[in-house]
Design a protein around this motif. Structure first.
Motif, mmCIF file in Angstrom:
data_model
loop_
_atom_site.group_PDB
_atom_site.id
_atom_site.type_symbol
_atom_site.label_atom_id
_atom_site.label_comp_id
_atom_site.label_asym_id
_atom_site.label_seq_id
_atom_site.Cartn_x
_atom_site.Cartn_y
_atom_site.Cartn_z
ATOM 1 N N PHE A 425 0.695 -1.003 0.101
ATOM 2 C CA PHE A 425 -0.105 -0.012 0.002
ATOM 3 C C PHE A 425 0.845 1.186 0.011
ATOM 4 O O PHE A 425 2.201 1.426 0.279
ATOM 5 N N GLY A 426 0.402 2.446 -0.259
ATOM 6 C CA GLY A 426 0.930 3.440 -0.392
ATOM 7 C C GLY A 426 0.198 4.844 -0.018
ATOM 8 O O GLY A 426 -0.071 5.697 -0.842
ATOM 9 N N LEU A 427 -0.870 4.794 0.880
ATOM 10 C CA LEU A 427 -1.853 5.716 1.181
ATOM 11 C C LEU A 427 -1.121 7.055 1.947
ATOM 12 O O LEU A 427 -1.404 8.051 1.635
ATOM 13 N N ALA A 428 -0.644 6.836 3.187
ATOM 14 C CA ALA A 428 -0.032 7.600 3.973
ATOM 15 C C ALA A 428 0.913 7.155 4.972
ATOM 16 O O ALA A 428 1.418 5.939 5.103
ATOM 17 N N GLY A 429 1.563 8.197 5.567
ATOM 18 C CA GLY A 429 2.555 7.606 6.465
ATOM 19 C C GLY A 429 2.737 9.075 7.512
ATOM 20 O O GLY A 429 2.027 10.090 7.363
ATOM 21 N N GLY A 430 3.455 8.883 8.546
ATOM 22 C CA GLY A 430 3.452 9.913 9.647
ATOM 23 C C GLY A 430 5.100 9.852 10.097
ATOM 24 O O GLY A 430 5.665 8.892 9.971
ATOM 25 N N VAL A 431 5.561 11.017 10.494
ATOM 26 C CA VAL A 431 7.028 11.050 11.071
ATOM 27 C C VAL A 431 6.837 11.890 12.405
ATOM 28 O O VAL A 431 6.176 12.993 12.552
ATOM 29 N N TRP A 432 7.518 11.392 13.404
ATOM 30 C CA TRP A 432 7.411 12.335 14.609
ATOM 31 C C TRP A 432 9.109 12.417 15.023
ATOM 32 O O TRP A 432 9.885 11.516 15.311
ATOM 33 N N THR A 433 9.513 13.722 14.906
ATOM 34 C CA THR A 433 11.000 13.773 15.324
ATOM 35 C C THR A 433 11.059 15.393 15.632
ATOM 36 O O THR A 433 10.193 16.151 14.924
ATOM 37 N N ARG A 434 12.096 15.859 16.218
ATOM 38 C CA ARG A 434 12.320 17.353 16.246
ATOM 39 C C ARG A 434 13.599 17.888 15.510
ATOM 40 O O ARG A 434 13.914 19.044 15.206
ATOM 41 N N ASN A 435 13.934 16.778 14.473
ATOM 42 C CA ASN A 435 15.011 17.028 13.855
ATOM 43 C C ASN A 435 14.759 17.577 12.073
ATOM 44 O O ASN A 435 14.033 16.497 11.483
#
Ligand code: NAP
Ligand code: MG
Length: 496
Positions: A425-435
């Motif tokens: 699949f390739g619908l969405a994604g998320g990233v949590w970072t302060r960089n």
């Protein structure tokens, strides 16, 4: 945690008896006379009945849509269509409490979720009102010998067949009605048998607001009957489908007869990646609700939570605590955060995945069971967290469409990206970072139609979203979406 006290609510008068199909501006009974029970998934009770439309009804609806497309509707000016959409907007805003309540009763999402959709609906309608000038005519220069005038039109495609799922018809219908009204197309929409009421009521209100008869038609019924008939119909020019990839494959085959244009918005197994430098006060609730919102019945749900090993144990502990604090219950209670699943079938499916997860060696960190007591007659399951998941387990590969999060550990960015993209699949994604660098590198490398950084699930209709890989093709929202309801056409005019 579950909620119990229910305020007294008056069931809207619309939710009663047997609802017809809305064809050519009239309520009509399905030709077969068959009906389907509209069930409240929080109680298992029948709310009312809807028509089980089939190919014969789809024929009538498509004919009505064709007549409307070729009638006076085609001469409405952009300004007239804009005013119409804004009138629809005003009527719907006046009735939004009722629409939100119908949605809550019919598909289970809590009022705390359906009521705020008022603002979202307002924004979507205003966006499509701003797009009524999309069907343009340009006069590009040409290099032809002699004196030629060349015109390039963008013309409405014609009759659009819309098929939508049950997980949020109050939202999903606008990806069809909006561009239809903006471009001067006409539409026949087939909502899901499990949640059709808010679409029927919206369409009725649209007629009251002045949408001409036949421009918007609703045929309720089973997917393999009414949906299939719409996809096959030789007089439907475009199909806009939202649902599972399996149904999409049959839609693609069914639509080959007359080379329909197709838009497919399908499911996902979206990765949500938490780096060691993330602000966990935000990342934990953000990633949790990125899965659990709408009881996990969300196409973009970030169901694979990839967590850096350095913070893994702390993340799992915090996720456990957060998950246990979520209030699950009947959506009529004002403090309910999560409602039931849509149906017994969906409940069985999700419970099946919980068993498979445990059997394949994932560690149950929170939830994991069906809710009983006051909720026993509804289709409730606890929000569930599995830790120690590896990306080859079934629960990490298949879309569950329930409140089930899988936590997968990773060691560095390369590994995180390898796992994130190891999905059909390739619908969405998320990233949590302060960089900043991590945020850019990861959002660029995740192969998906939408990536959220330090947030999850936000959506602006003027920007839109769409899928990649097996999550489908086409874009919802933004100018691209409106343009996909138009087709290009060149006119060469010899002036000599
Ligand atoms: P589904 O089974 O594919 O059903 C979607 C719609 O297709 C329903 O109206 C269904 O009708 C109809 N349908 C079923 N068989 C059909 C056929 N042979 N021909 C034509 N239509 C047919 O999907 P679902 O389980 O209800 O919905 C969940 C799926 O939708 C998930 O995969 C989710 O990720 C996806 N989804 C995607 C988005 C997005 O924008 N990407 C948004 C929301 C949901 P009946 O249900 O009445 O049979
Ligand atoms: Mg229902």
């Amino acid at each position: 945690m579950t909620t119990m006290e229910l305020p007294k609510v008056e069931v809207p008068a619309f939710v009663a008896g047997t609802k017809g199909l809305l064809i050519g501006g009239q309520w009509v009974a399905p030709r077969s006379g068959r009906t389907i029970d509209a069930i409240n998934p929080a109680t298992g009770e029948t709310l009312c009945r809807i028509g089980a439309g089939d190919a014969a009804d789809v024929d009538l609806a498509v004919a009505a849509a064709r007549r409307a497309f070729e009638g006076s509707w085609s001469r409405w000016t952009p300004h007239e269509r804009r005013k119409l959409i804004l009138r629809v907007h005003d009527v719907l805003m006046d009735h939004f409490d009722e629409l939100a309540l119908i949605e809550t009763l019919d598909m289970g999402a809590p009022l705390a979720r359906t009521r705020p959709l008022r603002e979202w609906t307002s924004q979507v309608l205003q966006f499509y009102a701003s797009q009524t000038g999309a069907a343009t005519v340009e006069t590009p220069p040409n290099s032809l010998p002699g004196d030629f005038l060349t015109l390039k039109h963008k013309a409405p495609v014609g009759v659009v067949g819309g098929v939508i799922p049950w997980n949020g018809p109050l939202i999903g219908q606008w990806w069809i009605f909006g561009p239809t009204l903006a471009t001067g197309c006409t539409a026949v929409i087939k909502p899901a048998e499990d949640a059709s009421l808010s679409v029927l009521r919206t369409a009725e209100l649209m007629l009251e607001a002045g949408v001409p008869e036949g421009v918007i038609n609703v045929v309720t019924g089973y997917g393999r009957e009414a949906g299939q008939a719409l996809a096959e119909h030789m007089d439907v020019d475009r199909v806009a489908f939202t649902g599972s990839y399996l149904t999409a494959q049959s839609i693609v085959r069914a639509s080959a007869g007359n080379m329909k244009r197709i838009q497919l918005e399908l499911g996902g197994k979206s990765p949500d990646i938490v780096f060691a430098d993330a602000d966990l006060d935000k990342a934990v609730p953000g990633a949790a609700m990125g899965v659990f919102t709408n009881s996990g019945q969300v196409c973009v749900a970030g169901t694979r939570i990839l967590v850096h090993r350095a913070i893994h144990d702390e993340f799992v502990e915090r996720m456990q605590a957060f998950t246990r604090s979520i209030r699950v219950g009947n959506g009529l209670a004002p403090d309910t955060q999560l409602g039931p699943l849509i149906s017994q079938r969906q409940l069985d499916r999700v419970l099946g995945y919980l068993e498979v997860g445990a059997r394949e060696g994932a560690r149950l960190a929170a939830g994991g069971t069906r809710l009983g007591g006051d909720l026993a007659s509804g289709f409730f399951v606890e929000p569930t967290v599995f830790a120690g998941v590896s990306n080859d387990m079934t629960i990490a590969r298949e879309e569950i469409f329930g409140p089930v999060a899988s936590i997968i550990p990773f060691g560095d960015m390369d590994e995180a990206l390898r796992i994130a993209n190891d999905t059909p699949f390739g619908l969405a994604g998320g990233v949590w970072t302060r960089n900043l660098s991590t945020a850019h590198k990861v959002s660029r490398a995740v192969r998906a139609g939408t990536v959220w950084v330090n947030c999850y699930g936000v959506l602006d209709p003027s920007i839109g979203f769409g899928g990649h890989k097996m999550s489908g093709y086409g874009w919802k929202g933004a100018r691209e979406h409106v343009d996909s309801f138009l087709y290009p056409k060149a006119v060469y005019m010899n002036l000599d």
